[in-house]
Write an enzyme that holds these catalytic residues in place. Structure first.
Site, short mmCIF file in Angstrom:
data_model
loop_
_atom_site.label_atom_id
_atom_site.label_comp_id
_atom_site.label_asym_id
_atom_site.label_seq_id
_atom_site.Cartn_x
_atom_site.Cartn_y
_atom_site.Cartn_z
CG HIS A 36 -6.25 -7.31 11.38
ND1 HIS A 36 -7.60 -7.59 11.54
CD2 HIS A 36 -6.09 -7.00 10.07
CE1 HIS A 36 -8.21 -7.45 10.37
NE2 HIS A 36 -7.33 -7.09 9.47
CD GLU A 37 -3.19 -7.83 7.25
OE1 GLU A 37 -3.06 -8.60 6.30
OE2 GLU A 37 -4.15 -7.03 7.34
CE LYS A 78 -10.12 -10.16 6.46
NZ LYS A 78 -10.54 -8.76 6.21
CG HIS A 79 -5.21 -12.23 5.43
ND1 HIS A 79 -6.23 -12.44 4.53
CD2 HIS A 79 -5.33 -10.95 5.84
CE1 HIS A 79 -6.93 -11.32 4.39
NE2 HIS A 79 -6.41 -10.39 5.19
CG PHE A 129 -1.20 -3.62 10.64
CD1 PHE A 129 -2.38 -3.98 10.00
CD2 PHE A 129 -0.11 -3.26 9.85
CE1 PHE A 129 -2.49 -3.97 8.60
CE2 PHE A 129 -0.21 -3.24 8.46
CZ PHE A 129 -1.39 -3.60 7.84
CG HIS A 142 -2.97 -4.17 3.54
ND1 HIS A 142 -4.07 -3.62 2.97
CD2 HIS A 142 -3.37 -4.62 4.75
CE1 HIS A 142 -5.10 -3.71 3.80
NE2 HIS A 142 -4.70 -4.32 4.88
CD GLN A 190 -1.32 -0.35 3.68
OE1 GLN A 190 -2.52 -0.16 3.48
NE2 GLN A 190 -0.85 -0.70 4.87
#
Ligand code: NAG
Ligand code: NAG
Length: 243
Positions: free
Chosen positions: A120-121, A124-125, A117, A64, A39
């Site tokens: 979170h990444e 989720k992924h 952050f 990102h 990003q």
């Protein structure tokens, strides 16, 4: 004699492996490829409450994430997500990577610090990536530092430079990325909240499902970029210093 010994070895290893494979092996998550998403911080800041100090280094894209994806996604589900809700990011697992992560994968959001952050990444992924925690962040950093994935430098080589004045065409940007990285990437634009101008926001490169090599993108994404005219900017901070 030698053949016999090999046969015995094979039989033995099979006998040892089979119970292992059926009991303790972690289920592999199935997906087709990954998106390595970078990003452009100034574009993020044009549309979101961002951290007061943009992260170093200035003039570079930041990570990102690395996202497992399906070739044929079902609506609203581009890839597997949140594969293990009890697998929280343990900072001690990525201690040796904190310096490069802080440089290359900073949180741009005022609502999240870096560790939040990354957590979170990962949740989720990363939990769907078939990597362990260290492997996931290490693999993503390895992609980022490859010169052939240095998007800002690649754009500059085609005379596409950060500026609040210059604007570029979608084809120009897409061609420059394809030329520099070896593969056409998916691009994503975003609108500046203050003046409605179109900004280049994210570059989605396709990577094999092992998170290793950039590959051809088989699927095209909604880009939100204007297809014609020279209307896409790669802005610099502060965005509206003249206002
Ligand atoms: C989910 O994560 C927890 C904590 O790391 C781990 O103990 C468990 O084995 C994982 N479950 C699966 C199905 O991988
Ligand atoms: C980290 O990634 C690099 C580049 O892919 C690789 O050579 C190295 O083995 C990885 N290290 C670990 C500990 O996974």
């Amino acid at each position: 004699m030698a053949v016999e010994r090999v046969m015995i070895k094979v039989a033995l290893s099979l006998a040892l492996l089979l119970p292992l494979a059926s009991s303790s092996a972690v289920e592999e998550v199935k997906f087709d490829f990954m998106y390595f998403v970078q990003q452009w911080p100034a574009s993020y800041c044009a549309t979101n409450p961002c951290r007061a100090k943009p992260p170093p280094p200035a003039g570079a894209f930041t990570i990102h994430g690395l996202w497992p994806n399906y070739l044929k996604p079902t609506p609203g589900k581009p890839g597997p997500e949140n594969c293990n809700s009890s697998d929280h990011l343990n900072p001690s697992q990525i201690q040796d990577l904190v310096n490069p992560l802080t440089q290359q994968w900073p949180s741009l959001s005022r609502a999240m610090n870096n560790l939040e952050f990354w957590g979170h990444e990962w949740q989720k992924h990363g939990t769907c990536s078939n990597f362990n925690q260290h492997g996931y962040f290490n693999a993503t950093l390895a992609l980022k530092i490859k010169p052939s994935n240095d998007i800002a430098k690649i754009l500059a080589e085609s005379h596409i430079v950060p500026s609040n004045k210059n604007a570029y065409g979608f084809g120009e940007i897409s061609d420059a990325v394809a030329k520099g990285t070896g593969f056409r990437a998916n691009l994503q634009c975003i609108k500046d909240k203050a003046n409605g101008e179109t900004l280049l926001y994210q570059v989605y490169q396709c990577v094999d499902r092992f998170g290793k090599n950039v590959v051809r993108c088989e699927a095209k994404m909604e880009s939100h970029c204007p297809a014609s005219g020279k209307r896409i900017k790669l802005p610099v901070l502060p965005l509206h210093s003249a206002l």
